[in-house]
Motif scaffolding. Structure first.
Motif, PDB file in Angstrom:
ATOM      1  N   GLU A  75      34.800  49.572  35.550  1.00  0.00           N
ATOM      2  CA  GLU A  75      34.532  48.236  36.083  1.00  0.00           C
ATOM      3  C   GLU A  75      33.883  47.338  35.031  1.00  0.00           C
ATOM      4  OE1 GLU A  75      33.640  48.273  40.710  1.00  0.00           O
ATOM      5  OE2 GLU A  75      32.556  49.890  39.702  1.00  0.00           O
ATOM      6  N   SER A  76      32.982  47.893  34.258  1.00  0.00           N
ATOM      7  CA  SER A  76      32.311  47.110  33.214  1.00  0.00           C
ATOM      8  C   SER A  76      33.294  46.684  32.126  1.00  0.00           C
ATOM      9  CB  SER A  76      31.170  47.925  32.609  1.00  0.00           C
ATOM     10  OG  SER A  76      30.186  48.216  33.572  1.00  0.00           O
ATOM     11  N   VAL A  77      34.238  47.580  31.811  1.00  0.00           N
ATOM     12  CA  VAL A  77      35.257  47.249  30.804  1.00  0.00           C
ATOM     13  C   VAL A  77      36.108  46.074  31.275  1.00  0.00           C
ATOM     14  CG1 VAL A  77      37.345  48.068  29.636  1.00  0.00           C
ATOM     15  CG2 VAL A  77      35.359  49.566  29.811  1.00  0.00           C
ATOM     16  N   LEU A  78      36.522  46.114  32.547  1.00  0.00           N
ATOM     17  CA  LEU A  78      37.351  45.031  33.077  1.00  0.00           C
ATOM     18  C   LEU A  78      36.578  43.722  33.108  1.00  0.00           C
ATOM     19  CD1 LEU A  78      40.291  44.908  34.134  1.00  0.00           C
ATOM     20  CD2 LEU A  78      39.346  44.846  36.442  1.00  0.00           C
ATOM     21  N   LEU A  79      35.301  43.794  33.467  1.00  0.00           N
ATOM     22  CA  LEU A  79      34.471  42.589  33.479  1.00  0.00           C
ATOM     23  C   LEU A  79      34.319  42.023  32.073  1.00  0.00           C
ATOM     24  CD1 LEU A  79      32.662  40.692  35.143  1.00  0.00           C
ATOM     25  CD2 LEU A  79      30.755  42.270  34.725  1.00  0.00           C
ATOM     26  N   MET A  80      34.097  42.900  31.100  1.00  0.00           N
ATOM     27  CA  MET A  80      34.015  42.450  29.704  1.00  0.00           C
ATOM     28  C   MET A  80      35.323  41.794  29.279  1.00  0.00           C
ATOM     29  SD  MET A  80      33.123  44.621  26.222  1.00  0.00           S
ATOM     30  CE  MET A  80      34.499  45.770  26.353  1.00  0.00           C
ATOM     31  N   ASN A  81      36.436  42.351  29.705  1.00  0.00           N
ATOM     32  CA  ASN A  81      37.747  41.797  29.364  1.00  0.00           C
ATOM     33  C   ASN A  81      37.887  40.373  29.899  1.00  0.00           C
ATOM     34  OD1 ASN A  81      40.343  41.585  28.446  1.00  0.00           O
ATOM     35  ND2 ASN A  81      41.180  43.219  29.694  1.00  0.00           N
ATOM     36  N   ALA A 139      39.834  42.245  43.698  1.00  0.00           N
ATOM     37  CA  ALA A 139      40.738  42.746  44.742  1.00  0.00           C
ATOM     38  C   ALA A 139      40.644  44.263  44.910  1.00  0.00           C
ATOM     39  CB  ALA A 139      42.173  42.342  44.428  1.00  0.00           C
ATOM     40  N   LYS A 140      40.652  44.976  43.778  1.00  0.00           N
ATOM     41  CA  LYS A 140      40.512  46.443  43.780  1.00  0.00           C
ATOM     42  C   LYS A 140      41.562  47.147  44.656  1.00  0.00           C
ATOM     43  CE  LYS A 140      35.588  46.764  42.674  1.00  0.00           C
ATOM     44  NZ  LYS A 140      35.347  45.363  42.308  1.00  0.00           N
ATOM     45  N   THR A 141      42.816  46.757  44.518  1.00  0.00           N
ATOM     46  CA  THR A 141      43.908  47.403  45.247  1.00  0.00           C
ATOM     47  C   THR A 141      44.985  47.845  44.267  1.00  0.00           C
ATOM     48  OG1 THR A 141      45.166  45.351  45.589  1.00  0.00           O
ATOM     49  CG2 THR A 141      43.495  45.920  47.252  1.00  0.00           C
ATOM     50  N   PRO A 142      45.727  48.913  44.591  1.00  0.00           N
ATOM     51  CA  PRO A 142      46.823  49.355  43.713  1.00  0.00           C
ATOM     52  C   PRO A 142      47.875  48.269  43.503  1.00  0.00           C
ATOM     53  CG  PRO A 142      46.287  51.080  45.283  1.00  0.00           C
ATOM     54  CD  PRO A 142      45.519  49.860  45.710  1.00  0.00           C
ATOM     55  N   GLU A 143      48.167  47.512  44.562  1.00  0.00           N
ATOM     56  CA  GLU A 143      49.175  46.450  44.461  1.00  0.00           C
ATOM     57  C   GLU A 143      48.751  45.385  43.453  1.00  0.00           C
ATOM     58  OE1 GLU A 143      49.536  48.685  48.099  1.00  0.00           O
ATOM     59  OE2 GLU A 143      47.840  47.523  47.312  1.00  0.00           O
ATOM     60  N   PHE A 178      40.085  38.793  36.555  1.00  0.00           N
ATOM     61  CA  PHE A 178      39.081  38.684  37.615  1.00  0.00           C
ATOM     62  C   PHE A 178      39.693  38.922  39.000  1.00  0.00           C
ATOM     63  CE2 PHE A 178      36.514  36.379  34.388  1.00  0.00           C
ATOM     64  CZ  PHE A 178      35.363  37.157  34.489  1.00  0.00           C
ATOM     65  N   ALA A 179      40.968  38.577  39.170  1.00  0.00           N
ATOM     66  CA  ALA A 179      41.651  38.865  40.438  1.00  0.00           C
ATOM     67  C   ALA A 179      41.742  40.368  40.664  1.00  0.00           C
ATOM     68  CB  ALA A 179      43.041  38.241  40.444  1.00  0.00           C
ATOM     69  N   VAL A 180      42.081  41.116  39.614  1.00  0.00           N
ATOM     70  CA  VAL A 180      42.150  42.581  39.715  1.00  0.00           C
ATOM     71  C   VAL A 180      40.753  43.157  39.940  1.00  0.00           C
ATOM     72  CG1 VAL A 180      42.741  44.711  38.475  1.00  0.00           C
ATOM     73  CG2 VAL A 180      44.220  42.705  38.285  1.00  0.00           C
ATOM     74  N   TYR A 181      39.767  42.567  39.274  1.00  0.00           N
ATOM     75  CA  TYR A 181      38.382  43.038  39.375  1.00  0.00           C
ATOM     76  C   TYR A 181      37.853  42.924  40.807  1.00  0.00           C
ATOM     77  CZ  TYR A 181      33.339  43.372  38.487  1.00  0.00           C
ATOM     78  OH  TYR A 181      32.014  43.738  38.515  1.00  0.00           O
ATOM     79  N   GLN A 230      44.430  51.416  33.235  1.00  0.00           N
ATOM     80  CA  GLN A 230      44.917  52.503  34.078  1.00  0.00           C
ATOM     81  C   GLN A 230      43.766  53.373  34.595  1.00  0.00           C
ATOM     82  OE1 GLN A 230      48.299  54.820  32.930  1.00  0.00           O
ATOM     83  NE2 GLN A 230      49.339  53.091  31.976  1.00  0.00           N
ATOM     84  N   THR A 231      42.720  53.537  33.797  1.00  0.00           N
ATOM     85  CA  THR A 231      41.547  54.275  34.268  1.00  0.00           C
ATOM     86  C   THR A 231      40.897  53.532  35.427  1.00  0.00           C
ATOM     87  OG1 THR A 231      41.166  55.182  32.055  1.00  0.00           O
ATOM     88  CG2 THR A 231      39.318  55.254  33.603  1.00  0.00           C
ATOM     89  N   TYR A 232      40.851  52.205  35.335  1.00  0.00           N
ATOM     90  CA  TYR A 232      40.316  51.395  36.431  1.00  0.00           C
ATOM     91  C   TYR A 232      41.175  51.569  37.683  1.00  0.00           C
ATOM     92  CZ  TYR A 232      38.870  47.230  39.044  1.00  0.00           C
ATOM     93  OH  TYR A 232      38.406  46.369  40.019  1.00  0.00           O
ATOM     94  N   GLY A 233      42.490  51.537  37.502  1.00  0.00           N
ATOM     95  CA  GLY A 233      43.399  51.702  38.636  1.00  0.00           C
ATOM     96  C   GLY A 233      43.228  53.049  39.317  1.00  0.00           C
ATOM     97  N   ALA A 234      43.044  54.109  38.525  1.00  0.00           N
ATOM     98  CA  ALA A 234      42.915  55.458  39.087  1.00  0.00           C
ATOM     99  C   ALA A 234      41.552  55.698  39.704  1.00  0.00           C
ATOM    100  CB  ALA A 234      43.192  56.496  37.996  1.00  0.00           C
TER     101      ALA A 234
END
Length: 397
Positions: free
Chosen positions: A364-370, A299-303, A294-297, A239-243
């Motif tokens: 962003e780094s957290v999502l990449l690590m995930n 794309a970087k869109t709310p959708e 990786f798709a979320v990483y 959620q932090t990434y999304g915001a």
């Protein structure tokens, strides 16, 4: 009439612990709650948001410390005392976090919540297995179902708190009150006596002596680490990434999609495992989780954040840890208790280490690590799948 039917209301009360736990575990992952806590601690909501991830990590440490002792205590003191102790400790932890003047007080509260989780697992699950026998699979699945139910109603609770000017941290406080109410019902409810085998209970250390671990068993233990990291990082950090990165104004929608995906996965996975072996799911689910992250990483869109949340709820939090446990029990039937305990310990280590690391990293780094961890878990699961037939042959021999 089933002689255990009179205990069904008791089973419902026991599972209520997991419903409230679903709220308790999900609430610290909400962006609006993170900002409220950081403000309460006197920090900067932009620079210090990672402190909440550090607090969450303490739950993994608390679980790790208590887990080896909670099982024997449950057998010795009884299920009712063990469950009630877990509920009371959870209440204390929620009160401490809700009213924490500093991050350190919240950290100690989270440490206590991890201990509470161990007592609940070692009390509720054995008791419900005894009540619902021989439907032991159902008894285990229901724990996940009630947790997901709590996470599903969480956005509605937060929405009410926001519109009623209720105060965000009060949601945590009243979650503690809910645990106290459940604890009272536990003391009143009748529970069946635990079955006695007549055999002396061995400690985890005693069980480990003389046990030989193959590379495949270590692989399955590693999956306990990677699958836990995958859904914990998403639950508490996405959620932090999304915001911050994707510009979402209402990140609670991610929680709603995530919880819906998890509930659907529980139902679908229960049906699928009747037709195919859990080891196949052990590969497919982490693979799709990896692709989703990786798709979320990129794309970087709310959708995409909302779509990713639903997919991660299904494929990351929808039973991979349970499937890993089921697989390892099939492959190593002589050390079921030992290997299951070790997988859960690996899961606790995962939560502590990855969430501690996440607290010091950018969204962003957290999502990449995930994504990387999910990829490693996929490769390990592929190896286990390739070796599966040979392993089954060894078990038969």
């Amino acid at each position: 009439m089933n002689s255990k039917a009179k205990y069904y209301p008791t089973a419902f009360v026991l599972y209520l612990n997991y419903f409230v736990q679903g709220i308790a575990t999900g609430v610290l992952g909400q962006q609006i709650m993170k900002e409220a806590l950081v403000t309460q601690w006197g920090g900067d909501i932009v620079k210090d948001i990672g402190l909440v991830a550090t607090v969450v990590a303490a739950a993994g440490l608390g679980r790790l410390i208590i887990l080896p002792f909670a099982g024997p205590l449950s057998d010795k003191l009884g299920r009712k005392i063990c469950v009630a102790l877990g509920a009371l400790l959870y209440a204390v932890s929620m009160f401490m976090i809700a009213k924490s003047p500093t991050m350190m007080v919240a950290y100690i509260g989270s440490l206590i919540s991890g201990s509470a989780n161990s007592f609940l697992d070692c009390g509720v699950i054995p008791c419900c297995v005894e009540i619902l026998a021989p439907r032991t699979g159902l008894a285990t699945i229901l724990t996940k179902f009630f947790i997901s139910g709590g996470q599903k109603v969480l956005p509605m609770i937060l929405g009410f708190a926001a519109t009623a000017s209720f105060g965000m941290t009060n949601v945590i406080f009243y979650t503690g009150v809910a645990f106290l109410v459940v604890a009272i019902f536990i003391f009143i409810a009748p529970v069946p006596k635990a079955e006695k085998t007549g055999e002396k209970q061995q400690s985890l250390i005693q069980q480990l002596k003389g046990t030989k671990f193959t590379i495949e068993s270590w692989g399955l233990i590693a999956i306990g680490f990677t699958c836990t990291a995958t859904f914990q990082l998403w639950l508490y950090c996405a959620q932090t990434y999304g915001a911050r990165v994707c510009g979402m104004t209402d990140t609670t929608t991610m929680q709603s999609y995530y919880a819906s995906g998890t509930i659907l996965a529980i139902i679908v996975t229960a049906i699928i495992t009747m037709k195919i072996k859990p080891v196949r799911i052990l590969f497919i689910y982490p693979l799709i989780s990896c692709i989703t992250v990786f798709a979320v990483y990129f794309a970087k869109t709310p959708e995409m954040c909302n779509i990713g949340a639903g997919l991660m709820g299904f494929f990351a939090a929808g039973g991979v840890l349970q499937m890993a446990t089921a697989t390892v029990n099939d492959l190593f039937p002589k050390i079921k208790g030992t290997i299951t305990a070790i997988i859960m310990i690996a899961s606790s280590i995962s939560m502590y280490t990855v969430m501690t690391a996440a607290g010091k990293m950018s969204p962003e780094s957290v999502l990449l690590m995930n994504g990387i961890i999910a990829g490693i878990g996929t490769l390990i699961a592929l190896f286990v799948n390739i070796r599966y037939k040979n392993l089954l042959a060894n078990v038969e021999e």
